[in-house]
Design a protein around this motif. Structure first.
Motif: not given
Length: 276
Positions: A86-97
């Motif tokens: 779940c936190v890996d996904d959040c970090v991935r989404a933040a870097n995507f932005i």
């Protein structure tokens, strides 16, 4: 005073990478973008194993008022994959932005992103901010999130404190002699470092699901590392988080006091805030 306008409809279900059906977010664009305004990522709650991005959509309003684009994400739940998915996904989404993958919608690449989450999403917001560090995260706004996963003082949902929950969280049986150590590794107040971004906490004094002491512990831990941290505490409605005016998970709206607190935090972050 809360002067938020009706929210626009988002651009829905934009994939941010990862390959799972929940690796998507909804993009809320401000009616009047503010030059230089950093983008925001929202993280919903649900005990790490429930709910959806739509349940947190009303938080986009105050950030859109400030001229900021908002990416409101889903992430993999524990039933899909154990921690740290779940936190890996959040970090991935933040870097995507940050890396400009929303530029086709008018959101340019940015050095930093502002991260905000509530309840389990508040925990994930703090963990995401710690993973990104202050060079990539403008600040973390933790709304009613647990800062200690051993839940000091208890919770109205004692399941969170059980060995069965820890085993589900980590995806394997947890031995008694490793239980406390593992919980420390996922407790933001235990692992914060001087590289953490500023932390701003919002918490109802009546919250019994995640006690307001969690926010106070986080603020103390951040300040002990020399990092800016502050809290806004209010009299919420009911014994749970007390953030919304009703219980409709998809369309519930923020209490005016909560929206006003978010505006206050943004005024602190912005050198030239837009008058509301």
């Amino acid at each position: 005073m809360n002067m938020a306008q009706p929210m626009p409809e988002p651009i829905r279900d934009i994939p941010y990478g990862g390959g799972h059906e929940r690796n998507v977010g909804d993009l809320f664009l401000p009616e009047k973008p503010r030059a230089g305004a950093l983008p925001v990522m929202l993280i919903h709650g649900g005990g790490w194993n429930g709910l959806f991005k739509e349940s947190f959509r009303s938080f986009a309003g105050p950030f859109n008022d400030d001229g900021r684009a908002v990416f409101n994400i889903n992430y993999r739940l524990l039933d899909h994959a154990p921690w740290p998915a779940c936190v890996d996904d959040c970090v991935r989404a933040a870097n995507f932005i940050r890396e400009g993958h929303l530029s086709r919608y008018g959101v340019p690449a940015a050095d930093k992103v502002l991260v905000c989450g509530a309840s389990a999403g508040g925990h994930l917001s703090m963990m995401t901010g710690l993973r990104l560090g202050k060079s990539r995260c403008e600040a973390t706004i933790n709304v009613s999130g647990p800062s200690r996963m051993d839940f000091p003082g208890g919770s109205s949902k004692p399941h969170f404190e059980s060995a069965a929950f820890a085993s589900h969280f980590f995806g394997r049986p947890i031995e008694p002699d490793e239980h406390a150590r593992l919980l420390d590794t996922i407790s933001p107040a235990r692992i914060v470092t001087p590289d953490a971004p500023p932390l701003y906490c919002i918490h109802s004094e009546k919250d019994e699901l995640i006690l307001p002491s969690h926010s106070r512990l986080a603020i103390e831990a951040w300040r002990a590392q020399g990092v800016e941290a502050d809290g806004w505490f209010f009299e919420g409605v009911g014994e749970f988080h007390g953030l919304w005016t009703d219980g409709d998970l998809t369309y519930r709206t923020l209490l005016p006091v909560v929206s006003d607190i978010v505006h206050s935090i943004l005024s602190r972050l912005n050198p030239n805030p837009r008058p509301l």
